[in-house]
Motif scaffolding. Structure first.
Motif, PDB file in Angstrom:
ATOM      1  N   GLY A 229    -138.498  23.595 -56.333  1.00  0.00           N
ATOM      2  CA  GLY A 229    -138.560  23.986 -54.935  1.00  0.00           C
ATOM      3  C   GLY A 229    -137.547  23.273 -54.071  1.00  0.00           C
ATOM      4  N   GLU A 230    -136.610  22.556 -54.690  1.00  0.00           N
ATOM      5  CA  GLU A 230    -135.606  21.813 -53.950  1.00  0.00           C
ATOM      6  C   GLU A 230    -134.544  22.773 -53.411  1.00  0.00           C
ATOM      7  OE1 GLU A 230    -134.142  17.482 -55.045  1.00  0.00           O
ATOM      8  OE2 GLU A 230    -133.037  19.000 -56.170  1.00  0.00           O
ATOM      9  N   ILE A 231    -134.161  22.585 -52.128  1.00  0.00           N
ATOM     10  CA  ILE A 231    -133.173  23.441 -51.472  1.00  0.00           C
ATOM     11  C   ILE A 231    -131.965  22.592 -51.093  1.00  0.00           C
ATOM     12  CG2 ILE A 231    -132.751  25.079 -49.606  1.00  0.00           C
ATOM     13  CD1 ILE A 231    -135.019  25.899 -51.473  1.00  0.00           C
ATOM     14  N   TRP A 232    -130.775  23.102 -51.364  1.00  0.00           N
ATOM     15  CA  TRP A 232    -129.532  22.436 -50.967  1.00  0.00           C
ATOM     16  C   TRP A 232    -128.727  23.367 -50.067  1.00  0.00           C
ATOM     17  CZ3 TRP A 232    -128.254  17.441 -52.160  1.00  0.00           C
ATOM     18  CH2 TRP A 232    -128.999  16.812 -53.175  1.00  0.00           C
ATOM     19  N   ALA A 233    -128.156  22.803 -49.008  1.00  0.00           N
ATOM     20  CA  ALA A 233    -127.263  23.545 -48.115  1.00  0.00           C
ATOM     21  C   ALA A 233    -126.047  22.679 -47.832  1.00  0.00           C
ATOM     22  CB  ALA A 233    -127.967  23.919 -46.813  1.00  0.00           C
ATOM     23  N   VAL A 234    -124.874  23.307 -47.731  1.00  0.00           N
ATOM     24  CA  VAL A 234    -123.642  22.558 -47.502  1.00  0.00           C
ATOM     25  C   VAL A 234    -122.805  23.231 -46.428  1.00  0.00           C
ATOM     26  CG1 VAL A 234    -123.581  21.664 -49.859  1.00  0.00           C
ATOM     27  CG2 VAL A 234    -122.375  23.800 -49.309  1.00  0.00           C
ATOM     28  N   GLY A 235    -121.911  22.436 -45.833  1.00  0.00           N
ATOM     29  CA  GLY A 235    -121.011  22.924 -44.794  1.00  0.00           C
ATOM     30  C   GLY A 235    -120.084  21.811 -44.366  1.00  0.00           C
ATOM     31  N   HIS A 236    -119.873  21.693 -43.058  1.00  0.00           N
ATOM     32  CA  HIS A 236    -119.046  20.601 -42.561  1.00  0.00           C
ATOM     33  C   HIS A 236    -119.424  20.262 -41.126  1.00  0.00           C
ATOM     34  CE1 HIS A 236    -116.813  23.995 -40.783  1.00  0.00           C
ATOM     35  NE2 HIS A 236    -116.361  23.120 -39.908  1.00  0.00           N
ATOM     36  N   SER A 237    -119.080  19.056 -40.725  1.00  0.00           N
ATOM     37  CA  SER A 237    -119.265  18.586 -39.356  1.00  0.00           C
ATOM     38  C   SER A 237    -117.963  17.949 -38.909  1.00  0.00           C
ATOM     39  CB  SER A 237    -120.418  17.572 -39.302  1.00  0.00           C
ATOM     40  OG  SER A 237    -120.053  16.374 -39.988  1.00  0.00           O
ATOM     41  N   THR A 238    -117.963  17.357 -37.735  1.00  0.00           N
ATOM     42  CA  THR A 238    -116.750  16.702 -37.248  1.00  0.00           C
ATOM     43  C   THR A 238    -116.367  15.506 -38.108  1.00  0.00           C
ATOM     44  OG1 THR A 238    -118.113  15.386 -35.732  1.00  0.00           O
ATOM     45  CG2 THR A 238    -117.146  17.426 -34.865  1.00  0.00           C
ATOM     46  N   ASP A 239    -117.314  14.974 -38.875  1.00  0.00           N
ATOM     47  CA  ASP A 239    -117.032  13.823 -39.734  1.00  0.00           C
ATOM     48  C   ASP A 239    -116.578  14.213 -41.141  1.00  0.00           C
ATOM     49  OD1 ASP A 239    -117.784  12.045 -37.698  1.00  0.00           O
ATOM     50  OD2 ASP A 239    -119.895  12.203 -38.263  1.00  0.00           O
ATOM     51  N   GLY A 240    -116.668  15.485 -41.480  1.00  0.00           N
ATOM     52  CA  GLY A 240    -116.298  15.907 -42.822  1.00  0.00           C
ATOM     53  C   GLY A 240    -117.396  16.726 -43.471  1.00  0.00           C
ATOM     54  N   PRO A 241    -117.542  16.677 -44.800  1.00  0.00           N
ATOM     55  CA  PRO A 241    -118.541  17.491 -45.499  1.00  0.00           C
ATOM     56  C   PRO A 241    -119.961  17.193 -45.039  1.00  0.00           C
ATOM     57  CG  PRO A 241    -116.953  16.581 -47.051  1.00  0.00           C
ATOM     58  CD  PRO A 241    -116.696  15.906 -45.741  1.00  0.00           C
ATOM     59  N   LEU A 242    -120.779  18.246 -44.985  1.00  0.00           N
ATOM     60  CA  LEU A 242    -122.181  18.144 -44.605  1.00  0.00           C
ATOM     61  C   LEU A 242    -123.035  18.639 -45.761  1.00  0.00           C
ATOM     62  CD1 LEU A 242    -124.470  17.743 -42.492  1.00  0.00           C
ATOM     63  CD2 LEU A 242    -123.992  20.091 -41.714  1.00  0.00           C
ATOM     64  N   VAL A 243    -123.995  17.798 -46.202  1.00  0.00           N
ATOM     65  CA  VAL A 243    -124.908  18.154 -47.284  1.00  0.00           C
ATOM     66  C   VAL A 243    -126.335  17.927 -46.812  1.00  0.00           C
ATOM     67  CG1 VAL A 243    -125.685  17.649 -49.623  1.00  0.00           C
ATOM     68  CG2 VAL A 243    -123.236  17.596 -49.095  1.00  0.00           C
ATOM     69  N   VAL A 244    -127.174  18.952 -46.949  1.00  0.00           N
ATOM     70  CA  VAL A 244    -128.569  18.888 -46.513  1.00  0.00           C
ATOM     71  C   VAL A 244    -129.458  19.217 -47.707  1.00  0.00           C
ATOM     72  CG1 VAL A 244    -130.321  19.832 -44.970  1.00  0.00           C
ATOM     73  CG2 VAL A 244    -127.949  19.573 -44.169  1.00  0.00           C
ATOM     74  N   ARG A 245    -130.519  18.419 -47.888  1.00  0.00           N
ATOM     75  CA  ARG A 245    -131.470  18.677 -48.971  1.00  0.00           C
ATOM     76  C   ARG A 245    -132.866  18.864 -48.400  1.00  0.00           C
ATOM     77  NH1 ARG A 245    -132.173  14.415 -53.807  1.00  0.00           N
ATOM     78  NH2 ARG A 245    -132.719  13.079 -52.037  1.00  0.00           N
ATOM     79  N   GLY A 246    -133.545  19.878 -48.908  1.00  0.00           N
ATOM     80  CA  GLY A 246    -134.929  20.114 -48.527  1.00  0.00           C
ATOM     81  C   GLY A 246    -135.835  19.946 -49.731  1.00  0.00           C
ATOM     82  N   THR A 247    -136.910  19.196 -49.575  1.00  0.00           N
ATOM     83  CA  THR A 247    -137.860  18.971 -50.659  1.00  0.00           C
ATOM     84  C   THR A 247    -139.270  19.230 -50.157  1.00  0.00           C
ATOM     85  OG1 THR A 247    -137.989  16.607 -50.112  1.00  0.00           O
ATOM     86  CG2 THR A 247    -136.405  17.270 -51.808  1.00  0.00           C
ATOM     87  N   GLY A 248    -140.160  19.541 -51.089  1.00  0.00           N
ATOM     88  CA  GLY A 248    -141.543  19.798 -50.724  1.00  0.00           C
ATOM     89  C   GLY A 248    -141.932  21.223 -51.018  1.00  0.00           C
ATOM     90  N   LYS A 249    -143.071  21.628 -50.499  1.00  0.00           N
ATOM     91  CA  LYS A 249    -143.576  22.963 -50.720  1.00  0.00           C
ATOM     92  C   LYS A 249    -143.117  23.889 -49.603  1.00  0.00           C
ATOM     93  CE  LYS A 249    -147.746  21.473 -53.206  1.00  0.00           C
ATOM     94  NZ  LYS A 249    -149.230  21.533 -53.247  1.00  0.00           N
ATOM     95  N   ALA A 250    -143.014  25.171 -49.940  1.00  0.00           N
ATOM     96  CA  ALA A 250    -142.609  26.161 -48.958  1.00  0.00           C
ATOM     97  C   ALA A 250    -143.533  26.104 -47.741  1.00  0.00           C
ATOM     98  CB  ALA A 250    -142.630  27.560 -49.580  1.00  0.00           C
ATOM     99  N   GLY A 251    -142.960  26.106 -46.573  1.00  0.00           N
ATOM    100  CA  GLY A 251    -143.725  26.020 -45.343  1.00  0.00           C
ATOM    101  C   GLY A 251    -143.967  24.599 -44.887  1.00  0.00           C
ATOM    102  N   ALA A 252    -143.685  23.620 -45.755  1.00  0.00           N
ATOM    103  CA  ALA A 252    -143.866  22.209 -45.385  1.00  0.00           C
ATOM    104  C   ALA A 252    -142.733  21.385 -45.988  1.00  0.00           C
ATOM    105  CB  ALA A 252    -145.224  21.705 -45.860  1.00  0.00           C
ATOM    106  N   MET A 253    -141.522  21.858 -45.808  1.00  0.00           N
ATOM    107  CA  MET A 253    -140.363  21.191 -46.385  1.00  0.00           C
ATOM    108  C   MET A 253    -139.953  19.980 -45.549  1.00  0.00           C
ATOM    109  SD  MET A 253    -139.437  23.031 -49.080  1.00  0.00           S
ATOM    110  CE  MET A 253    -137.715  22.603 -49.342  1.00  0.00           C
TER     111      MET A 253
END
Length: 401
Positions: A229-253
């Motif tokens: 159920g782990e979710i990863w999202a990537v992109g960028h910000s003014t500082d450089g690469p952006l990496v976001v991770r979501g953990t937990g159960k759906a609806g309560a990540m």
């Protein structure tokens, strides 16, 4: 202005696909990035050394596409559910025209067919509010999701017989969804709000769209691991690469931004999680459109930290990532020294090799997306190439294996 209430956009049910577009049989194989990862052995990261350059790869061959519009177009992303079913999305008019002209193509095991909804198919699409379909994810021939962007954002779902169209942000303008992923009965989206913040949305059949997490920067891609159920999202910000991770159960990540090596002007455009200790992300450093100055960027997560991966390609950008049935990682992109050929990097047993697709003499490759074909070692790669100006483009479809 922040993101509108998730339920503000009431569903708009679209017309059914014409009878000549086959829904295809139900298939047990699911080619979301998450589901494909479950079938792969874990690839343990090792010290990455320079790869071996090879001649043009004869395994990659051009497959005829289908007419999507009258004067060029391009394909942005591809997903496959099996050898006889694949979907590619993009636009049926040249980018420079800035007119609504979204397009969908479907592989039926024999040929590619135009599968764009009647309401958006050229020339009717000129009257729509979206310019292009930018991303696609499919778990079977009757569970396909696409996202479209233009004046507003639309999300489409194919259930095997008809399309349903939704407005995740209502009629608000200047929002964008860049990617979609289906996993564990939920659909995940990554994009950017109209105040230039990265946003992650989810959808289920009971509650509709939910705003899960918002971050400073922009988000270009999202991927999920069905087993955890782990979710990863990537992109960028003014500082450089952006990496976001979501953990937990759906609806309560629980969501957190993960530290990455400092990379000024770095941007991540795709992410591929194989296991909790084996996640890959790709993109570029510098202006992505300028191949002469852009540098390819690849990061790897070993369960504890992200590190930058040395690559045999020095100039260009990386645009797609997948894995084959043997567990080898495949990455696509464009290299400055081979602008008319799609770049393919393959990681096998800790070593990278470099190959190139056929020479598109019409013009330079502008982007390439890649996906594995469940039930085989084959792959699809789609993209677009042009003659230097943005007013003449052609779609490109390649097949491996």
């Amino acid at each position: 202005m922040g993101i509108p209430h998730a339920s503000a956009g009431a569903p708009i049910v679209g017309a059914a696909i014409p009878p000549h577009v086959s829904a295809g049989p139900r298939r047990r194989r699911k080619l979301t990035r998450a589901a494909l990862a479950l079938a792969l052995p874990i690839v343990v990261a090792s010290a990455m050394t320079g790869g071996v350059a090879e001649a043009a790869a004869p395994q990659w061959r051009v497959v005829p596409g289908t007419t999507l519009g009258p004067d060029g177009g391009g394909l942005m992303e591809v997903a496959a559910t099996g050898p006889r079913d694949a979907w590619a999305v993009g636009y049926a008019c040249t980018v420079e025209k800035h007119v609504p002209c979204p397009a969908i193509a479907r592989w039926n095991g024999v040929q590619w067919k135009n599968a764009t909804m009647p309401a958006y198919r050229f020339p009717a699409g000129y009257d729509s509010d979206i310019y292009t379909f930018d991303a696609v994810s499919a778990t079977s021939g009757d569970d396909v999701w696409v996202v479209g962007n233009g004046r507003t954002v639309r999300v489409g779902h194919w259930n095997g017989g008809s399309w349903s169209m939704y407005r995740p942000f209502g009629v608000s303008e200047n929002y964008q969804l860049s990617d979609v992923e289906v996993a564990q009965g939920r659909v995940w989206f990554a994009g950017t709000t109209n105040d230039n913040r990265g946003v992650i949305l989810s959808w289920n059949g009971r509650t509709g769209f939910t705003s899960e997490s918002i971050h400073n920067g922009t988000l270009a891609a999202v991927s999920a691991r069905s087993r955890t159920g782990e979710i990863w999202a990537v992109g960028h910000s003014t500082d450089g690469p952006l990496v976001v991770r979501g953990t937990g159960k759906a609806g309560a990540m629980g969501w957190s931004e993960i530290s990455v090596p400092r990379t000024p002007e770095g941007a991540l455009t795709q992410v591929w999680p194989i296991s909790a200790a084996d996640v890959w992300a790709i993109g570029h450093i510098g202006a992505g459109r300028d191949l002469a100055s852009a540098k390819p960027l690849m990061l790897h997560f070993d369960g504890r930290s992200w590190t930058r991966v040395p690559l045999p390609v020095k100039k260009g950008r990386l645009t797609g990532i997948t894995a084959d049935a043997s567990g080898d990682i495949w990455v696509t992109g464009i290299e400055a020294s081979h602008p008319k050929q799609a770049l393919f990097l393959r990681q096998s047993r800790g070593r990278w090799t470099t190959t190139y697709g056929p020479d598109f003499r019409f013009g330079e490759v502008r982007a390439v997306s890649i996906t594995g074909i469940p039930g085989s070692n084959g792959m699809w790669a789609v993209g677009r190439n042009g003659d230097g100006g943005m007013d003449r483009e052609k779609t490109s479809i390649l097949r491996y294996g």
